[in-house]
Design an enzyme around this catalytic site. Structure first.
Site, PDB file in Angstrom:
ATOM      1  N   SER A  50      -9.451   3.157   1.918  1.00 47.31           N
ATOM      2  CA  SER A  50      -8.296   3.717   1.241  1.00 47.31           C
ATOM      3  C   SER A  50      -7.383   2.648   0.630  1.00 47.31           C
ATOM      4  O   SER A  50      -6.495   2.969  -0.147  1.00 47.31           O
ATOM      5  CB  SER A  50      -7.491   4.578   2.220  1.00 47.31           C
ATOM      6  OG  SER A  50      -6.953   3.780   3.279  1.00 47.31           O
ATOM      7  N   SER A 110     -10.940   1.208   5.868  1.00 49.20           N
ATOM      8  CA  SER A 110     -10.064   1.184   4.698  1.00 49.20           C
ATOM      9  C   SER A 110      -9.577  -0.194   4.263  1.00 49.20           C
ATOM     10  O   SER A 110      -9.074  -0.354   3.151  1.00 49.20           O
ATOM     11  CB  SER A 110      -8.847   2.085   4.935  1.00 49.20           C
ATOM     12  OG  SER A 110      -9.244   3.433   4.916  1.00 49.20           O
ATOM     13  N   LYS A 140       0.844  -1.196   0.000  1.00 48.20           N
ATOM     14  CA  LYS A 140       0.000   0.000   0.000  1.00 48.20           C
ATOM     15  C   LYS A 140       0.879   1.245   0.000  1.00 48.20           C
ATOM     16  O   LYS A 140       1.879   1.312   0.721  1.00 48.20           O
ATOM     17  CB  LYS A 140      -0.918  -0.022   1.227  1.00 48.20           C
ATOM     18  CG  LYS A 140      -1.919   1.130   1.261  1.00 48.20           C
ATOM     19  CD  LYS A 140      -2.917   0.975   2.403  1.00 48.20           C
ATOM     20  CE  LYS A 140      -3.894   2.156   2.412  1.00 48.20           C
ATOM     21  NZ  LYS A 140      -4.927   2.023   3.457  1.00 48.20           N
TER      22      LYS A 140
END
Length: 461
Positions: A156, A180, A81
């Protein structure tokens, strides 16, 4: 080699590399081909470096050939990520202020996954500073849903979920403050776990005692999720709140059953939020799967009335503490919704923050008592199905307007401030074929039980 594809499970891929059925180089080539096919449209993987990835795969093959011990993820292509610092790899946090930033050290979650033997290929796209559950930024643009590219992949960890679902990576890491890890898993039809506080320690952090955001795993199935959690979890001397159980205790195989399970199910936590009719239908339909497996399903929910104020207060306080100085220095370099949230934190008093923590303590006690009667709580992950990718957030649910970009995420963030582990699990589709997940919540510290239940539901479903 013919038996392994990008759609194989991560466990099958690891076993095939170890048995020399496929080399890490060949496995990487399969994934790079899928990335070339799907990433131009979906925009899930960013900062891709094929040359360095090939060097990593060659090193993985040489390491295996030497007879040395290999890690549990040896040879798997992996994209971290883009909010997780990876030494020597561009890490932008989705912000133009960090467009050219290259960290000189790994953060803890990256350190553990790399030590387990992965082949790093790049990063996965995120919203600016991971704020909001729709993945877009001015550095890389918008990530699109792999099932319907006109729709959002969530956020996210949207790039991570999209890349997973599209077969570009076999596993993915993420983080979760208000949903997220869970929201993009639901939107893309994969599995995402927000672990208990302290289960997956993070370091370095500006505040080791701030407890709204946690790191965790995503995968295409529960067994693969357990494999990645077994690598990410476990104590570390640098993280004072880490739980002591070793990560290996979460490794597959999983052998759970639904028989006798006490399930509390609620589509809206007693009116705590609006929920799209198609989502509510999938949540209600999951009851039949639990019941068919022998579970006792009851319409019930804990009273989380103070959770909304608790989350919004702690989130604003956290964002202001972390990003306030940067916003003051670069007032025109933040998306408006994030800048507004950071500034909201400036008006908070000590009494506001104290109230939020007092409420959070009460929420933990509420859940402890609730779970004396039930084993798991089932509710929606997201209140809506994947919405159009050109919107920052859904404007309405069942015709009722959403006042802010957080309103449609209550089903996830109300659970955040309980401290309990929560897993997003594919459970159905809308009439037009969009993925919908259920959120399964367990008592604090009971990830192993949660994985067993999720695995049993997955098998039954």
């Amino acid at each position: 080699m013919d038996t392994v594809s990008v759609d194989s499970t991560a466990r099958e891929m690891v076993a095939a590399v170890r048995s020399r059925e496929i080399s890490a180089r060949e496995l990487l080539d399969l994934h790079l081909a899928r990335i070339a096919e799907r990433n131009p449209e979906l925009n899930a993987i960013v900062s891709l470096d094929e040359e360095r990835a090939r060097e990593g795969a060659a090193a993985a093959d040489e390491h295996l050939a030497s007879g040395a011990e290999v890690g549990p993820l040896h040879g798997l292509p992996f994209a971290f990520k883009d909010t997780h610092a990876v030494a020597g790899w561009r890490t932008t946090y989705g912000s133009p202020l960090y467009a050219d930033h290259v960290p000189d050290s790994d953060e803890l979650i990256v350190e553990r996954v790399r030590r387990a033997g992965v082949v790093v290929i790049g990063k996965t796209n995120v919203p600016e500073f991971a704020a909001g559950s729709h993945t877009f930024n001015t550095v890389f643009g918008t990530t699109r849903n792999p099932v319907d590219p006109s729709r959002s992949a969530g956020g996210s960890s949207g790039g991570a979920a999209c890349a997973l679902a599209a077969g570009m990576v076999p596993l993915a890491d993420g983080s979760d403050m208000g949903g997220s890890l869970r929201n993009p898993a639901s939107f893309c039809g994969v599995v995402g776990l927000r672990p208990s506080l302290g289960r997956v320690p993070e370091w370095p952090l500006y505040n080791q005692f701030e407890t709204t955001s946690v790191g965790g795993p995503m995968a295409r199935n529960v067994g693969d999720l357990a494999l990645l959690l077994s690598v990410q979890a476990g104590p570390d001397p640098r993280t004072p709140q880490a739980l002591g159980q070793p990560g290996s205790s979460f490794a597959p195989p999983l052998t759970g059953t639904l028989d006798g399970l006490r399930v509390a199910l609620s589509a809206d936590l007693g009116g705590a939020f609006d929920v799209d009719d198609a989502v509510a239908s999938v949540v209600a339909g999951s009851a039949a799967v639990f019941a068919a497996g022998g579970a006792v399903v009851t319409e019930a929910h804990p009273d989380l009335a103070v959770a909304d104020d608790t989350f919004r207060t702690l989130r604003a306080w956290h964002l202001q503490a972390k990003l306030g100085p940067l916003l003051r220095e670069h007032p025109d370099s933040f998306k408006q919704s994030l800048a507004d949230n950071i500034r909201l934190g400036e008006s908070l008093t000590g009494a506001d923050v104290a109230r939020a923590y007092t409420q959070r303590t009460a929420l933990a006690e509420t859940m402890r008592r609730f779970f004396e009667q039930y084993d798991v709580l089932v509710l929606p992950v997201s209140q809506v199905p994947p919405f159009p990718a050109d919107q920052e957030f859904p404007h309405a649910i069942n015709g009722r307007p959403m006042a802010t970009y957080l309103d449609w995420m209550r089903s996830a963030y109300l659970i955040t401030v309980t401290g309990c582990p929560a897993l997003a699990l594919p459970a159905g589709r809308t009439p037009d074929g969009l993925p919908v997940g259920i959120q399964v919540v367990a008592p604090h510290g009971q990830e192993r039980r949660l994985l067993e239940v999720a695995s049993a539901f997955e098998a039954a479903h």
